[in-house]
Design an enzyme around this catalytic site. Structure first.
Site, PDB file in Angstrom:
ATOM      1  N   PHE A  39       0.810  -1.214   0.000  1.00  0.00           N
ATOM      2  CA  PHE A  39       0.000   0.000   0.000  1.00  0.00           C
ATOM      3  C   PHE A  39       0.845   1.267   0.000  1.00  0.00           C
ATOM      4  O   PHE A  39       0.544   2.220  -0.688  1.00  0.00           O
ATOM      5  CB  PHE A  39      -0.918   0.017   1.237  1.00  0.00           C
ATOM      6  CG  PHE A  39      -2.188  -0.769   1.036  1.00  0.00           C
ATOM      7  CD1 PHE A  39      -2.433  -1.438  -0.153  1.00  0.00           C
ATOM      8  CD2 PHE A  39      -3.138  -0.827   2.038  1.00  0.00           C
ATOM      9  CE1 PHE A  39      -3.592  -2.158  -0.345  1.00  0.00           C
ATOM     10  CE2 PHE A  39      -4.318  -1.549   1.857  1.00  0.00           C
ATOM     11  CZ  PHE A  39      -4.544  -2.213   0.674  1.00  0.00           C
ATOM     12  N   ARG A  40       1.909   1.245   0.814  1.00  0.00           N
ATOM     13  CA  ARG A  40       2.577   2.525   1.068  1.00  0.00           C
ATOM     14  C   ARG A  40       3.829   2.773   0.242  1.00  0.00           C
ATOM     15  O   ARG A  40       4.306   3.896   0.186  1.00  0.00           O
ATOM     16  CB  ARG A  40       2.915   2.638   2.562  1.00  0.00           C
ATOM     17  CG  ARG A  40       1.675   2.835   3.383  1.00  0.00           C
ATOM     18  CD  ARG A  40       1.967   2.866   4.860  1.00  0.00           C
ATOM     19  NE  ARG A  40       0.732   3.074   5.598  1.00  0.00           N
ATOM     20  CZ  ARG A  40      -0.177   2.126   5.804  1.00  0.00           C
ATOM     21  NH1 ARG A  40       0.031   0.904   5.356  1.00  0.00           N
ATOM     22  NH2 ARG A  40      -1.282   2.391   6.455  1.00  0.00           N
ATOM     23  N   GLN A 105      -1.147  -9.334   8.480  1.00  0.00           N
ATOM     24  CA  GLN A 105      -2.007  -8.202   8.133  1.00  0.00           C
ATOM     25  C   GLN A 105      -2.546  -8.418   6.727  1.00  0.00           C
ATOM     26  O   GLN A 105      -3.351  -7.630   6.249  1.00  0.00           O
ATOM     27  CB  GLN A 105      -1.185  -6.910   8.137  1.00  0.00           C
ATOM     28  CG  GLN A 105      -0.716  -6.466   9.502  1.00  0.00           C
ATOM     29  CD  GLN A 105       0.098  -5.189   9.397  1.00  0.00           C
ATOM     30  OE1 GLN A 105       1.252  -5.202   8.997  1.00  0.00           O
ATOM     31  NE2 GLN A 105      -0.495  -4.084   9.746  1.00  0.00           N
ATOM     32  N   ILE A 107      -4.330 -10.010   3.349  1.00  0.00           N
ATOM     33  CA  ILE A 107      -5.696 -10.469   3.081  1.00  0.00           C
ATOM     34  C   ILE A 107      -5.693 -11.386   1.859  1.00  0.00           C
ATOM     35  O   ILE A 107      -6.736 -11.653   1.282  1.00  0.00           O
ATOM     36  CB  ILE A 107      -6.602  -9.229   2.844  1.00  0.00           C
ATOM     37  CG1 ILE A 107      -5.998  -8.314   1.764  1.00  0.00           C
ATOM     38  CG2 ILE A 107      -6.771  -8.431   4.141  1.00  0.00           C
ATOM     39  CD1 ILE A 107      -6.878  -7.114   1.409  1.00  0.00           C
ATOM     40  N   HIS A 125      -6.705  -8.681   9.329  1.00  0.00           N
ATOM     41  CA  HIS A 125      -7.509  -7.792   8.485  1.00  0.00           C
ATOM     42  C   HIS A 125      -8.440  -8.555   7.547  1.00  0.00           C
ATOM     43  O   HIS A 125      -8.908  -8.001   6.558  1.00  0.00           O
ATOM     44  CB  HIS A 125      -6.589  -6.860   7.690  1.00  0.00           C
ATOM     45  CG  HIS A 125      -5.820  -5.915   8.581  1.00  0.00           C
ATOM     46  ND1 HIS A 125      -4.711  -5.224   8.173  1.00  0.00           N
ATOM     47  CD2 HIS A 125      -6.015  -5.550   9.868  1.00  0.00           C
ATOM     48  CE1 HIS A 125      -4.247  -4.478   9.173  1.00  0.00           C
ATOM     49  NE2 HIS A 125      -5.019  -4.667  10.208  1.00  0.00           N
ATOM     50  N   CYS A 133     -21.803 -10.612   3.839  1.00  0.00           N
ATOM     51  CA  CYS A 133     -22.929  -9.679   3.880  1.00  0.00           C
ATOM     52  C   CYS A 133     -22.819  -8.841   5.153  1.00  0.00           C
ATOM     53  O   CYS A 133     -22.634  -9.396   6.241  1.00  0.00           O
ATOM     54  CB  CYS A 133     -24.241 -10.459   3.848  1.00  0.00           C
ATOM     55  SG  CYS A 133     -25.647  -9.374   4.189  1.00  0.00           S
ATOM     56  N   CYS A 136     -26.517  -9.981   7.264  1.00  0.00           N
ATOM     57  CA  CYS A 136     -26.694 -11.267   7.945  1.00  0.00           C
ATOM     58  C   CYS A 136     -25.371 -11.996   8.198  1.00  0.00           C
ATOM     59  O   CYS A 136     -25.356 -13.036   8.861  1.00  0.00           O
ATOM     60  CB  CYS A 136     -27.635 -12.165   7.132  1.00  0.00           C
ATOM     61  SG  CYS A 136     -26.971 -12.645   5.526  1.00  0.00           S
ATOM     62  N   CYS A 158     -27.017  -8.656  -0.790  1.00  0.00           N
ATOM     63  CA  CYS A 158     -27.413 -10.000  -0.360  1.00  0.00           C
ATOM     64  C   CYS A 158     -28.931 -10.123  -0.496  1.00  0.00           C
ATOM     65  O   CYS A 158     -29.650  -9.112  -0.550  1.00  0.00           O
ATOM     66  CB  CYS A 158     -26.987 -10.163   1.098  1.00  0.00           C
ATOM     67  SG  CYS A 158     -27.394 -11.729   1.864  1.00  0.00           S
ATOM     68  N   SER A 198       6.554  -5.335   6.709  1.00  0.00           N
ATOM     69  CA  SER A 198       5.514  -4.428   7.221  1.00  0.00           C
ATOM     70  C   SER A 198       6.143  -3.121   7.684  1.00  0.00           C
ATOM     71  O   SER A 198       7.223  -3.124   8.266  1.00  0.00           O
ATOM     72  CB  SER A 198       4.761  -5.073   8.387  1.00  0.00           C
ATOM     73  OG  SER A 198       3.844  -4.136   8.942  1.00  0.00           O
TER      74      SER A 198
HETATM   75  P1  NAD Z   1       2.655  -1.525   3.906  1.00  0.00           P
HETATM   76  O1  NAD Z   1       2.237  -1.380   2.479  1.00  0.00           O
HETATM   77  O2  NAD Z   1       2.390  -0.442   4.858  1.00  0.00           O
HETATM   78  O3  NAD Z   1       4.211  -1.830   3.979  1.00  0.00           O
HETATM   79  C1  NAD Z   1       4.826  -2.860   3.324  1.00  0.00           C
HETATM   80  C2  NAD Z   1       6.293  -2.866   3.741  1.00  0.00           C
HETATM   81  O4  NAD Z   1       6.925  -3.953   3.102  1.00  0.00           O
HETATM   82  C3  NAD Z   1       7.057  -1.608   3.358  1.00  0.00           C
HETATM   83  O5  NAD Z   1       7.787  -1.146   4.465  1.00  0.00           O
HETATM   84  C4  NAD Z   1       8.007  -2.049   2.236  1.00  0.00           C
HETATM   85  O6  NAD Z   1       9.252  -1.410   2.277  1.00  0.00           O
HETATM   86  C5  NAD Z   1       8.165  -3.516   2.570  1.00  0.00           C
HETATM   87  N1  NAD Z   1       8.423  -4.372   1.426  1.00  0.00           N
HETATM   88  C6  NAD Z   1       7.880  -4.319   0.182  1.00  0.00           C
HETATM   89  N2  NAD Z   1       8.337  -5.340  -0.566  1.00  0.00           N
HETATM   90  C7  NAD Z   1       9.187  -6.044   0.221  1.00  0.00           C
HETATM   91  C8  NAD Z   1       9.979  -7.198   0.014  1.00  0.00           C
HETATM   92  N3  NAD Z   1      10.000  -7.847  -1.153  1.00  0.00           N
HETATM   93  N4  NAD Z   1      10.720  -7.663   1.047  1.00  0.00           N
HETATM   94  C9  NAD Z   1      10.739  -7.012   2.246  1.00  0.00           C
HETATM   95  N5  NAD Z   1      10.009  -5.911   2.490  1.00  0.00           N
HETATM   96  C10 NAD Z   1       9.237  -5.434   1.491  1.00  0.00           C
HETATM   97  O7  NAD Z   1       2.022  -2.857   4.397  1.00  0.00           O
HETATM   98  P2  NAD Z   1       1.529  -3.257   5.817  1.00  0.00           P
HETATM   99  O8  NAD Z   1       2.364  -2.627   6.882  1.00  0.00           O
HETATM  100  O9  NAD Z   1       1.375  -4.698   5.765  1.00  0.00           O
HETATM  101  O10 NAD Z   1       0.089  -2.566   5.984  1.00  0.00           O
HETATM  102  C11 NAD Z   1      -0.771  -2.258   4.957  1.00  0.00           C
HETATM  103  C12 NAD Z   1      -2.149  -2.827   5.094  1.00  0.00           C
HETATM  104  O11 NAD Z   1      -2.564  -3.097   3.791  1.00  0.00           O
HETATM  105  C13 NAD Z   1      -2.266  -4.113   5.799  1.00  0.00           C
HETATM  106  O12 NAD Z   1      -3.114  -3.859   6.825  1.00  0.00           O
HETATM  107  C14 NAD Z   1      -2.926  -5.106   4.850  1.00  0.00           C
HETATM  108  O13 NAD Z   1      -4.197  -5.465   5.345  1.00  0.00           O
HETATM  109  C15 NAD Z   1      -3.167  -4.367   3.602  1.00  0.00           C
HETATM  110  N6  NAD Z   1      -2.584  -4.923   2.359  1.00  0.00           N
HETATM  111  C16 NAD Z   1      -2.533  -6.277   2.161  1.00  0.00           C
HETATM  112  C17 NAD Z   1      -1.978  -6.777   0.997  1.00  0.00           C
HETATM  113  C18 NAD Z   1      -1.931  -8.266   0.808  1.00  0.00           C
HETATM  114  O14 NAD Z   1      -2.750  -8.976   1.388  1.00  0.00           O
HETATM  115  N7  NAD Z   1      -0.964  -8.795   0.034  1.00  0.00           N
HETATM  116  C19 NAD Z   1      -1.472  -5.919   0.015  1.00  0.00           C
HETATM  117  C20 NAD Z   1      -1.551  -4.550   0.232  1.00  0.00           C
HETATM  118  C21 NAD Z   1      -2.101  -4.071   1.430  1.00  0.00           C
END
Ligand code: NAD
Length: 259
Positions: A39-40, A105, A107, A125, A133, A136, A158, A198
């Site tokens: 995401f970030r 975290q 999904i 998450h 839904c 329900c 639903c 993360s």
């Molecule tokens: P984040 O996007 O905030 O951060 C991801 C982190 O992983 C970053 O610090 C980045 O530098 C690092 N990163 C990216 N690629 C990497 C790699 N190959 N090896 C090591 N590090 C790597 O993600 P977050 O902190 O997990 O939080 C975002 C929220 O978004 C979560 O709550 C989650 O629910 C959701 N999300 C989930 C998915 C998924 O399920 N794959 C994808 C995007 C977002």
């Protein structure tokens, strides 16, 4: 592998191979090498979309259409994604009986696809492969929702009149109580607590390393960018999860063969 990284990998492997309450905590970064953007990071999902908050989803059809439009754009990447070497390495450690719990975290369901039983993965998450839904609580397969959207039903409901929503936690939505409790318990009792991919910014998930540290857990972070815990962690590996985790598992295997 640089010497410095090699030493860190070996230190982590020694700790993990002792067994005990070892906990793995994963974020979006473990799945980027499976083709699912985080995401970030630059080019990540937040660069493209503004998230739909839970109250908007519940109060506006327009917001629900926007929500599902974003989900539909991510759907092709999601269904073709496969576990990468980092997921497989964690699954191997789990198979050796060295990991007590996986808290994620994510999904995307990729830990389960790597062979870890569903009940052993604590999904903070939710899971985007299914819909639920909001009225329900009925669970519906994502494929079914996808089919309805393709047929022009852009904000599917639903039969009870509730709204269908991905079974994931949106901003402003309550966290799943059981999962948070389980994750907190495992974190509080952790011997090794290893964070993979993360930013550790999203709460309450981001508090888990703190619970672990209070139990004097050995804290490990494998992440490409900074986290608020970098200064207090025992081992910080600034590397790609898909490279670092297989190295750790390989070293654990070697240590076990030596015994
Ligand atoms: P984040 O996007 O905030 O951060 C991801 C982190 O992983 C970053 O610090 C980045 O530098 C690092 N990163 C990216 N690629 C990497 C790699 N190959 N090896 C090591 N590090 C790597 O993600 P977050 O902190 O997990 O939080 C975002 C929220 O978004 C979560 O709550 C989650 O629910 C959701 N999300 C989930 C998915 C998924 O399920 N794959 C994808 C995007 C977002």
């Amino acid at each position: 592998m640089e010497n410095n990284t090699k030493e860190k990998v070996s230190m982590v492997a020694r700790k993990i191979s002792k067994g005990g309450n070892n906990v793995v905590f994963t974020g979006a970064g473990i799945s980027t090498e499976s083709g699912i953007p985080d995401f970030r990071s630059k080019g990540g999902i937040w660069d493209k979309y503004r998230p739909v908050y839970f109250d908007e989803f519940m109060s506006s059809k327009e917001a629900r259409i926007k929500y599902w439009k974003m989900k539909e754009e991510l759907y092709p990447d999601l269904i073709k994604a496969k576990p990468n070497p980092a997921h497989m390495a964690v699954a191997e450690l789990y198979g050796m009986g060295l990991i007590e719990a996986i808290i994620t975290q994510n999904i995307d369901g990729l830990h389960q696809d790597s062979g870890i039983p569903n009940e052993q993965v604590i999904e903070l998450h939710g899971n985007t492969r299914r819909a639920r839904c909001t009225g329900c609580g009925k669970i519906i397969a994502l494929d079914e929702v996808h089919r309805r959207i393709e047929q022009g039903d852009l904000a599917p409901e639903c039969e009870c009149g509730g709204y269908l929503k991905s079974d994931t936690i949106s901003f402003g939505q309550a966290m799943p109580v059981d999962e948070v409790e389980k994750a907190t318990d495992f974190s509080r009792n952790a011997d090794v607590f290893m964070v993979i991919g993360s930013t550790l910014l999203v709460h309450p998930a981001a508090a888990m390393p703190d619970y672990a540290a209070k139990n004097s857990a050995f804290l490990v972070i494998v992440n490409l960018s900074e986290t608020p815990y970098d200064d207090v962690t025992n081992v910080l590996i600034r590397g790609k999860a898909g490279q670092v985790l297989p190295d750790i598992t390989k070293e654990v295997r070697r240590l076990r063969e030596q015994r």
